[in-house]
Structures are given as structure tokens and as C-alpha cells.
Design an enzyme around this catalytic site. Structure first.
Site, PDB file in Angstrom:
ATOM      1  N   GLY A 155      -1.142  -3.324   6.893  1.00 29.27           N
ATOM      2  CA  GLY A 155      -1.601  -4.535   6.740  1.00 29.27           C
ATOM      3  C   GLY A 155      -2.908  -4.655   6.202  1.00 29.27           C
ATOM      4  N   GLY A 197      -6.078  -5.394  11.159  1.00 25.15           N
ATOM      5  CA  GLY A 197      -6.459  -4.057  11.461  1.00 25.15           C
ATOM      6  C   GLY A 197      -7.440  -3.970  12.725  1.00 25.15           C
ATOM      7  CD  GLU A 242      -0.861   4.312   6.406  1.00 28.13           C
ATOM      8  OE1 GLU A 242      -1.217   4.378   5.309  1.00 28.13           O
ATOM      9  OE2 GLU A 242      -0.897   5.519   6.900  1.00 28.13           O
ATOM     10  CB  CYS A 247      -1.684  -1.058  -0.239  1.00 27.96           C
ATOM     11  SG  CYS A 247      -0.304   0.061  -0.145  1.00 27.96           S
TER      12      CYS A 247
HETATM   13  P1  NAD Z   1       1.243  -9.436   6.584  1.00 31.49           P
HETATM   14  O1  NAD Z   1       0.821 -10.880   6.613  1.00 31.49           O
HETATM   15  O2  NAD Z   1       2.704  -9.296   6.978  1.00 31.49           O
HETATM   16  O3  NAD Z   1       0.734  -8.994   7.939  1.00 31.49           O
HETATM   17  C1  NAD Z   1       0.877  -7.747   8.671  1.00 31.49           C
HETATM   18  C2  NAD Z   1       1.361  -7.567  10.165  1.00 31.49           C
HETATM   19  O4  NAD Z   1       0.302  -8.087  10.802  1.00 31.49           O
HETATM   20  C3  NAD Z   1       2.459  -8.503  10.216  1.00 31.49           C
HETATM   21  O5  NAD Z   1       3.410  -8.110  10.757  1.00 31.49           O
HETATM   22  C4  NAD Z   1       1.957  -9.796  10.933  1.00 31.49           C
HETATM   23  O6  NAD Z   1       2.897 -10.446  11.947  1.00 31.49           O
HETATM   24  C5  NAD Z   1       0.779  -9.123  11.542  1.00 31.49           C
HETATM   25  N1  NAD Z   1      -0.296 -10.223  12.214  1.00 31.49           N
HETATM   26  C6  NAD Z   1      -0.767 -11.070  11.338  1.00 31.49           C
HETATM   27  N2  NAD Z   1      -1.711 -11.703  12.019  1.00 31.49           N
HETATM   28  C7  NAD Z   1      -1.863 -11.157  13.197  1.00 31.49           C
HETATM   29  C8  NAD Z   1      -2.656 -11.263  14.259  1.00 31.49           C
HETATM   30  N3  NAD Z   1      -3.671 -12.379  14.224  1.00 31.49           N
HETATM   31  N4  NAD Z   1      -2.401 -10.607  15.432  1.00 31.49           N
HETATM   32  C9  NAD Z   1      -1.472  -9.706  15.580  1.00 31.49           C
HETATM   33  N5  NAD Z   1      -0.711  -9.238  14.284  1.00 31.49           N
HETATM   34  C10 NAD Z   1      -0.831 -10.307  13.332  1.00 31.49           C
HETATM   35  O7  NAD Z   1       0.640  -8.491   5.718  1.00 31.49           O
HETATM   36  P2  NAD Z   1      -0.793  -8.515   4.903  1.00 31.49           P
HETATM   37  O8  NAD Z   1      -1.781  -8.150   5.955  1.00 31.49           O
HETATM   38  O9  NAD Z   1      -0.993  -9.841   3.999  1.00 31.49           O
HETATM   39  O10 NAD Z   1      -0.645  -7.314   4.036  1.00 31.49           O
HETATM   40  C11 NAD Z   1      -1.323  -7.111   2.762  1.00 31.49           C
HETATM   41  C12 NAD Z   1      -2.471  -6.070   3.206  1.00 31.49           C
HETATM   42  O11 NAD Z   1      -1.655  -4.872   3.687  1.00 31.49           O
HETATM   43  C13 NAD Z   1      -3.185  -5.631   2.008  1.00 31.49           C
HETATM   44  O12 NAD Z   1      -4.628  -5.377   2.318  1.00 31.49           O
HETATM   45  C14 NAD Z   1      -2.567  -4.322   1.621  1.00 31.49           C
HETATM   46  O13 NAD Z   1      -3.558  -3.461   0.896  1.00 31.49           O
HETATM   47  C15 NAD Z   1      -2.382  -3.706   2.908  1.00 31.49           C
HETATM   48  N6  NAD Z   1      -1.146  -2.850   2.627  1.00 31.49           N
HETATM   49  C16 NAD Z   1      -1.535  -1.527   2.991  1.00 31.49           C
HETATM   50  C17 NAD Z   1      -0.297  -0.913   2.841  1.00 31.49           C
HETATM   51  C18 NAD Z   1      -0.591   0.820   3.031  1.00 31.49           C
HETATM   52  O14 NAD Z   1       0.292   1.564   2.954  1.00 31.49           O
HETATM   53  N7  NAD Z   1      -1.993   1.278   3.571  1.00 31.49           N
HETATM   54  C19 NAD Z   1       0.905  -1.121   2.482  1.00 31.49           C
HETATM   55  C20 NAD Z   1       0.964  -2.343   2.634  1.00 31.49           C
HETATM   56  C21 NAD Z   1      -0.017  -3.293   2.343  1.00 31.49           C
END
Ligand code: NAD
Length: 493
Positions: free
Chosen positions: A195, A200, A217, A252
Site C-alpha cells: 500500500g 507503511g 511493498e 504501482c
Molecule cells: P489501500 O487503501 O487498500 O490500503 C492498503 C491497506 O492498508 C488496506 O488493507 C487498508 O485497510 C490498510 N490501511 C489503510 N489505512 C490504515 C491505517 N490507518 N492503519 C492500518 N491499516 C490501514 O491501498 P493504497 O494505500 O491506496 O494503495 C495504493 C498504494 O499502494 C500506492 O502507493 C501504490 O503504489 C502502492 N502499491 C504498491 C504495490 C507494490 O507491490 N509495491 C502494489 C500495489 C499498490
């Protein structure tokens, strides 16, 4: 257990149950691991149409993309693990040391225990189950927390994972922030998070409490440098496939922005416009081959990037949007200011800014001055440029003359560096990231050298020093009592 009624007590109980399974040794056998991997393949085969429908509901994802990039890639990951697992699990014999003579040494891959996998919404099936492939291949028990932003996929996983995988070892917990927070409060042996970097940091902070290792990731702004000597038609098709063909830019490792020269940009833009129209028609909002934006929050975030005053006048192609349908057309912007919002944050959508420079080499400094991206791309035929790019640009991964394709090569690790993350997976790296590499030394009772035991003496000291340095000549000269300078120049081990 797909738990909608979620509380902290239930979480603690669930983790205890999983640890019970792990401690009983159930997940360690080769047969158990194989059964889980086969279960994932069977789930993909039996439920293919339901998965495609869930991805259509969550993202308007075209069937082609769902079948290839989610289901196909996941099955390929399982197939590889099934093919290689025996070999991966085998202890790796390594050379021992003269200090421990006689002995043999090996590295044993052992499962870590209970792992937590938190996944993101953009590839909600692949990003949830591909880490599970590594976790079960390595013999762990696992909890998967899919993203609440892709609810149809999340509930599909909660419904079918217990049917196809061993529920005493693998659970799905649905939910958002409160549920993930409760999960993060538990003690895990590894947390694997996909995410954004803001969350992170929350994940890493939670892991500190139990000294839990994490894999993050994350994403970033992945640049694409385009030289003027390329096969323009092929380059442009690949850029489009690696931007709009990946979940309409919500990927991503999709292209975040392009840098090219001022001289070449008119040709590049013409070609991009031409191919975009060929691929998606004159009204791309109607195209069935483009995903929609995941939800209104992300739609508003993206349109805000376009609405910024110093940016809106830079749109040279596209720009149409439909909030009711959550659709944004492939949009190209030329020479947006570097301090604009669109150049400050990861775009994660169908907008593609193009920056121009006098000499392509200048773009390298630009990339180096920013956070390390998850991917960096260069289109060129110049060997010197390729070499310099690979040598001096730090990124999670690099592809030359293509976009995102390095992701499908299982012998390459997939992961970020710096702000784009830490740790990597895919192929054997998935097995390794969920294993502990345990050092094992085997000795017998023969040849018990008295030199290591007290009372210490100069002779023993000399022999031990020679052994530790690994100098055969020095060992021999110490044993036969030659003066100390004999053998002191020998570097052999
Ligand atoms: P998202 O909103 O689905 O969040 C990711 C996870 O974090 C979810 O399961 C969510 O429930 C959890 N989460 C959200 N807020 C939280 C909190 N405050 N505390 C604990 N957990 C929490 O996804 P996103 O972050 O919008 O995803 C997009 C980002 O992820 C982009 O930056 C993208 O580049 C990156 N990404 C990376 C990869 C990779 O393989 N490197 C793959 C996909 C996406």
C-alpha cells in the site's frame, strides 16, 4: 473464519489458534504446502468468472486484465512454487571452516511462524494471494487482511479462502482501519504490507513493539525516459500498455511521468495521441478496455491534480471525466511545473505528464534528486545510456525498452528501495522472505583440538590466530614450531 463481527478478543483467540496449528507442526510438511498451493490454483479455476465479476464491480477491470494480470499471474506463481518447492525446502550445503574442522555446514530454511498480510485494492486478488503463496510455500500460518476499498474482491476472498485452503492455518479478516489496527497490535513473526507509504509508516511503527520484521511493498513516481532513437511505434504501444493498460494507471509500477527532449516531444505526443485513439476510440470514457477509478475519493484526488491552476492549461490530450461513472480519460499534460501537485505525489491514475529537457542526460539528475521510485524505465538504443541508467539510477526495479514487464520474470526480485519500500518477493524470493535462514553446523566427537581450551599458552594462541585468519601455512608453521613470520604472508583459506 471471515470475521465481520470483529473484536480484539476474537483476534487474540484467532492468532492463538493459528499458533496452535503451527506449533503442532502441521504446516511444515511438504504435502501440506503442496495442498495449499494446489488449493489456490483450484480456487482460481473454479471461481474464475466470480473473480472477474468481483474485479469488474470493484474497478470496472476489463476481463482481459483480470484473467491475465490477476488470475494468470497468480496461477503461474503457484505453478512455479509447486515445481521448485522440494528444491527450495532442501537444506543448502555450504563450505565449513578450517576453524571448525572437521565439520559440515548447511543453511536450513525454516518457517517464521504466524504472518500477517495486509493488501491493497488495485490488484486485490493477486496482491492478497501472491504473498500467501510465499507464506504457505515456506510453511507458515497466515492471516490475510484484504483491502476494504475493493469490497467485492475482499468478500470473495473471505468466502472462498476457507473453502480451498486449510482454515486451521490461513484466515481472512475483512475490514478497514479498526480491524487492521487490532491485527497490528498482535505479535506476528512477519508483517507483509502492500500500500502507500503513509500507512507503511503506521505498520512499521506497530511492528516495533514486538520487534517484528516487515516487508513494505510501497509505490512512488516511476519515471519513463524516452530517447529519440527508439522504434517509436513499439515504444508508444508499450508505454500505453504499461500505463492505461494496467488498471488505467492505478498500478504501482505503471508509468508516472515521461521525460524526453524538447526536439523529440512533438513526435512522441503525436504518436501517443494516435495510438491512444486506436486502442480506446475517440470517446475513451466509453471504452470497455479501461478500468474505472476505484472510488469517488480517488476520483476527486485525481481531478484535483488536474484542476490546479498551473496544471489545467497544460493538458494536451484527454482531460474528460465523468464523476457519476468514476471515469477519467487517458490524459497527457506537457511541461507541468515541477512544484505542481501532480509532480509531487504518486499519480496512481490515468494522467501522464511529460517533462522536457535539452539533453536526455539531464533527466538522470532529475530522477536522482527525488525519492527512489519503485520502477524506472528507459527507452533507447544507446548502449552507453542504458549502462549509465542501470548503474546510477536507484529504483526497486528497472526495465529497458518496456514498462512493468520485469514484474513477470520470477527470477527477478520484486520490491522497492528507500521510499518505495523494503523487502522483495516473487519466485524463490517469496519463499525466502517468509523463511528464516538457519545456520547449522555438524560436528562429531573426533579430532578435539586441545588448543582452544585453557590453560592458554603462546603456542595455542599462535595456532588459534592462524586458524581464525585461515592461513594454512601459518597453521603448519605454528604446529611444527617455526618462527612466527613463516607463513604470515599466506592468504590462502
Ligand atoms: P489501500 O487503501 O487498500 O490500503 C492498503 C491497506 O492498508 C488496506 O488493507 C487498508 O485497510 C490498510 N490501511 C489503510 N489505512 C490504515 C491505517 N490507518 N492503519 C492500518 N491499516 C490501514 O491501498 P493504497 O494505500 O491506496 O494503495 C495504493 C498504494 O499502494 C500506492 O502507493 C501504490 O503504489 C502502492 N502499491 C504498491 C504495490 C507494490 O507491490 N509495491 C502494489 C500495489 C499498490
Amino acid at each position: 473464519m471471515a470475521s465481520n463481527k470483529f473484536d480484539v478478543e476474537a483476534t487474540t483467540l484467532m492468532v492463538e489458534e493459528l499458533r496452535g496449528t503451527f506449533n503442532a507442526g502441521k504446516t511444515r510438511s511438504y504435502e501440506w504446502r503442496v495442498a495449499q498451493l494446489k488449493g489456490i490454483i483450484k480456487m482460481m479455476d473454479d471461481r474464475e468468472q466470480e473473480i472477474i465479476e468481483a474485479l469488474r464491480l470493484d474497478l470496472g477491470k476489463p476481463e482481459f486484465e483480470s484473467a491475465v494480470y490477476e488470475i494468470g499471474m497468480l496461477k503461474s506463481s503457484c505453478a512455479r512454487a509447486l515445481k521448485e518447492l522440494k528444491h527450495w525446502m532442501m537444506p543448502e550445503k555450504v563450505k565449513s571452516s578450517i576453524v571448525a574442522f572437521p565439520s559440515s555446514a548447511e543453511i536450513v530454511s525454516e518457517p517464521l511462524g504466524a504472518v500477517l498480510i495486509i493488501s491493497a485494492w488495485n490488484y486485490p486478488i493477486l496482491l492478497s494471494l501472491d504473498p500467501i503463496v510465499g507464506a504457505v510455500a515456506a510453511g507458515n500460518v497466515a492471516v490475510l487482511k484484504p483491502s476494504e476499498i475493493a469490497p467485492a474482491s475482499s468478500s470473495l476472498l473471505a468466502k472462498y479462502v476457507p473453502e480451498y485452503l486449510d482454515s486451521s492455518a490461513i484466515r481472512v479478516v475483512e475490514g478497514g482501519v479498526p480491524e487492521t489496527t487490532a491485527l497490528l497490535d498482535q505479535k506476528w513473526d512477519k508483517i507483509f504490507y502492500t500500500g502507500n507509504g503513509r500507512v507503511g509508516r503506521i505498520v512499521m511503527a506497530a511492528a516495533v513493539k514486538h520487534l517484528t520484521p516487515v516487508v513494505l511493498e510501497l509505490g512512488g513516481k516511476s519515471p519513463v525516459i524516452v530517447d529519440s532513437d527508439v522504434n517509436l511505434k513499439v515504444a508508444v504501444k508499450r508505454i500505453i500498455a504499461g500505463k492505461w493498460g494496467l488498471n488505467n494507471g492505478q498500478a504501482c509500477i505503471s508509468a508516472d511521468y515521461i521525460i524526453t527532449t524538447k526536439d523529440f516531444v512533438p513526435k512522441l505526443v503525436d504518436s501517443l495521441k494516435h495510438q491512444l485513439e486506436k486502442f480506446y476510440g475517440i470517446n475513451p470514457l466509453e471504452s470497455k478496455d479501461l478500468s474505472r477509478i476505484v472510488n469517488s475519493n480517488h476520483f476527486d484526488r485525481l481531478t484535483k491534480l488536474l484542476d490546479e491552476e498551473k496544471v489545467s492549461s497544460k493538458i494536451i490530450h484527454g482531460g474528460q471525466s465523468d464523476r457519476a461513472q468514476l471515469k477519467i480519460a487517458p490524459t497527457i499534460l506537457l511541461d507541468v511545473p515541477e512544484d505542481s501537485l501532480i509532480m509531487s505525489e504518486e499519480i496512481f491514475g490515468p494522467l501522464l505528464p511529460i517533462l522536457t529537457v535539452d539533453r536526455l542526460e539531464e533527466s538522470f539528475d532529475f530522477i536522482r534528486s527525488r525519492s527512489k521510485p519503485l520502477a524506472a524505465y528507459l527507452f533507447t538504443n544507446r548502449k552507453k545510456l542504458k549502462d549509465e541508467f542501470v548503474r546510477t539510477i536507484s529504483a526497486g526495479g528497472i526495465a529497458i525498452n518496456d514498462i512493468a514487464l520485469h514484474l513477470v520474470v520470477p527470477s527477478l526480485p520484486y520490491g522497492g528501495v528507500g521510499e518505495s519500500g523494503m523487502g522483495s518477493y516473487h519466485g524463490k524470493f517469496s519463499f525466502d522472505v517468509f523463511s528464516h535462514k538457519k545456520s547449522v553446523l555438524y560436528r562429531s566427537f573426533v579430532a578435539d583440538a586441545p588448543a582452544r581450551y585453557p590453560p592458554y599458552s603462546q603456542g595455542k594462541l599462535r595456532l588459534l590466530k592462524a586458524l581464525v585468519v585461515g592461513s594454512v601455512l601459518a597453521v603448519i608453521s605454528a604446529l611444527i614450531g617455526l618462527p612466527e613470520h613463516f607463513g604470515s604472508k599466506d592468504k590462502s583459506a
